[in-house]
Design an enzyme around this catalytic site. Structure first.
Site, mmCIF file in Angstrom:
data_model
loop_
_atom_site.group_PDB
_atom_site.id
_atom_site.type_symbol
_atom_site.label_atom_id
_atom_site.label_comp_id
_atom_site.label_asym_id
_atom_site.label_seq_id
_atom_site.Cartn_x
_atom_site.Cartn_y
_atom_site.Cartn_z
ATOM 1 C CD GLU A 354 -2.566 -0.979 0.132
ATOM 2 O OE1 GLU A 354 -3.507 -0.695 -0.785
ATOM 3 O OE2 GLU A 354 -3.193 -2.198 -0.455
ATOM 4 C CE1 TYR A 436 -2.816 -5.700 -6.152
ATOM 5 C CE2 TYR A 436 -4.783 -6.401 -8.201
ATOM 6 C CZ TYR A 436 -4.294 -6.078 -6.305
ATOM 7 O OH TYR A 436 -4.842 -4.709 -5.816
#
Length: 611
Positions: A354, A436
């Site tokens: 993050e 991803y």
């Protein structure tokens, strides 16, 4: 010149100028006053927005995002989740049924717009679920600024995805994508994708936010708290100022894509300074489930130092890790994550991912709704690069786990191209791998093709040229080609636009009196240059680079070794033979890609031990 020819010529010239036009980006300044009713999970909002049109276009409408309107039964998000069934996002489902379908009426998300004005003139608008289209009283001319004022109220939704009340860890309010946010406008037009649960896009903006809330609450946010001595949690000597039992929080932030915050009565706040920045805040419920947070400071410090040195300087003054999400989700100068973690490595893995979004979603703000692989994939690359330094493993490279996961996933036969729009993948797992994993391996493959030192330089120049802007994949590829001297368009097309795979192997080894000839075969659909190596019986490694003709040049060295350059392997050619001046008695092994970076889906035929 005939009229028809003149018209054609004028069209061609106009298209040329359109393609060569100078880069621009819009900007906005928000001033918000928010009054929260914590007991009812509602708030009243008033907003002044200065919007600057830096484009060459005259704007007659503007669009705002109203994300919370998605959190109700029969919304587009609910319909999409129901339509995907067990193939969708498991966090949005329970036993394969959409969780949105059962949200009680009084907990449905809502952003109710009372009025909006432009320079004092009331405007007509229409709500298209999560999009608000506003008809302007006067056009916004190029290089001019207009002022919108707006009044609204909102219902904080049941926590389903990212935003909402009372998440599963007991955090009262996660306030993300919570205000009417103006959409991005660029060369591709307005970025007005409906909110179905995936990604976001917005112009860089300044924020001045005042929040009134019950004085017992502590707020964590991405921004600068301007009055820590007047509120709870940030100053041990604070004298809380309360009006009718409500404290007033004043936050500011500059040049960010959004402003997010979270509020809970049980939050504690801890902070520390990373050398050369930023100041880091940890905002969480201090209990047995979150005790691992106590170990995080040295790892977070090293994390930011590694990111700053390898991927570019984090430019904002602060960053907050806030317990407030349903997993992890990045915002400007903060992230919302779950508090519970089994160990420090698990917690840091979430924080590393993050946090890396501050580079590949905030500072390098690609349109992640259109190109999620550039956001999630580049972020995953940075995460695994740094985690490999923080928690060293006996692996051939930092991305070995991702490569293995990709190989196993391919066997399922459900892959979808990375080029697809984020919300439009039919299978949740396929979205994850397209965005991803394949986005991460896009960089890994480039490092393999052009050499790691060139990839490092490409990432550095990408940051230097495009931070605080909205780059596209074309901008990144332009830099990669310039740094490497290679044509790489073919690779991007194969890797991003298709689901074709790489599969090279050793077909035959023939031993001669003074040499050995190895025949390689391309069993896949994606051509690649090949790193081929031998190990001699005296433990010497000799590396050969077999260029692929479409690159038109080759790498001569890599951090994994120097190479002897061989003749091109044309991409149309099925087999290729290489003769090395070593006999059978001098060889211990021969193989393809000793670094194990190439995303070859079948490694079984890549290595031959000489016996």
């Amino acid at each position: 010149m005939k009229k028809s020819a003149a018209i054609l010529f004028a069209f061609i010239i106009s298209q040329f100028h359109a393609q060569q036009g100078a880069y621009y980006q819009q900007s906005a300044k928000y001033k918000m006053d928010i009054d929260v009713n914590a007991e009812k999970f509602t708030y009243q909002g008033n907003q002044t927005l200065e919007y600057t049109n830096n484009s060459p276009d005259e704007l007659h409408v503007v669009y705002f995002h109203l994300y919370w309107n998605a959190f109700k039964p029969n919304s587009m998000m609910d319909q999409r989740v129901a339509g995907q069934g067990k193939n969708g996002d498991s966090r949005l489902q329970k036993d394969g049924v959409s969780r949105l379908a059962s949200i009680p009426k009084d907990q449905e998300g809502a952003q109710n717009i009372h009025w909006i004005k432009q320079n004092g003139k009331t405007l007509k608008f229409e709500i298209q679920e999560t999009i608000m289209k506003v008809y302007l009283a006067e056009p916004i001319k190029p290089n001019s600024t207009t002022t919108f004022t707006m009044d609204w109220d909102a219902v904080i939704p049941q926590q389903i995805r990212r935003s909402g009340r009372n998440n599963k860890e007991g955090v009262d309010m996660t306030m993300t994508q919570w205000y009417p946010k103006i959409a991005e406008y660029d060369y591709d037009g307005w970025a007005t994708f409906d909110y179905i649960g995936r990604e976001f896009h917005a112009p860089f903006s300044d924020f001045d936010v005042t929040i009134k809330i019950n004085k017992d609450y502590v707020i964590g946010a991405g921004g600068i708290l301007e009055n820590p001595a007047e509120v709870k949690g940030y100053d041990t000597n604070a004298k809380i100022k309360a009006d009718k039992n409500k404290a007033t929080w004043k936050w500011t932030a500059k040049n960010m894509l959004d402003f997010a915050w979270s509020a809970d009565r049980d939050y504690v706040v801890k902070s520390f300074d990373v050398p050369q920045g930023p100041k880091v805040f940890l905002v969480y419920q201090n209990n047995e489930k979150t005790k691992v947070w106590e170990e995080a400071q040295p790892y977070i410090t090293k994390y930011f130092q590694l990111m700053n040195s390898h991927f570019g300087k984090y430019i904002y003054p602060t960053y907050a890790f806030i317990q407030g999400g349903d997993g992890g989700m990045e915002y400007g100068m903060c992230t919302m994550i779950l508090g519970e973690a089994k160990d420090i490595k698990g917690l840091m893995g979430l924080m590393a991912h993050e946090g890396a979004h501050s580079w590949y979603q905030q500072m390098l703000a690609t349109n992640e709704s259109m190109r999620p692989w550039m956001d999630e994939g580049f972020t995953s690359y940075a995460e695994n690069y740094v985690m490999y330094q923080l928690f060293p493993e006996d692996l051939p490279n930092p991305f070995a786990h991702s490569l293995d996961a990709y190989r196993n996933f391919i066997k399922k036969g459900i892959e979808e191209p990375a080029v697809w729009l984020g919300d439009h993948h039919d299978n949740g797992t396929a979205y994850t791998y397209a965005s991803y994993v394949k986005g991460e391996l896009y960089l890994v493959q480039l490092g393999y093709i052009m050499g790691e030192q060139n990839l490092v330089e490409t990432l550095k120049q990408y940051y230097d040229q495009w931070s605080m802007k909205h780059p596209s994949d074309r901008d990144f590829l332009h830099i990669a080609q310039k740094v490497s001297g290679m044509d790489l368009k073919w690779f991007q097309n194969y890797w991003i636009n298709t689901t074709k795979t790489i599969d090279y192997g050793i077909k035959d080894v023939k031993y001669e009196a003074k040499s050995t000839t190895i025949t390689l075969v391309n069993n896949g659909q994606v051509p690649m240059p090949i790193d081929f190596s031998i190990i001699t019986t005296d433990k010497k490694i000799v590396n050969y680079q077999i260029p692929m003709n479409m690159t038109h040049t080759w790498k001569e060295k890599d951090i994994y070794g120097d190479f002897k350059t061989m003749a091109y392997w044309p991409w149309t050619q099925k087999e290729y033979s290489i003769t090395v001046p070593y006999t059978k008695s001098q060889l211990s092994a021969v193989g393809i890609d000793f670094s194990q970076r190439m995303a070859d889906i079948n490694l079984q035929d890549n290595f031959v031990e000489v016996k």
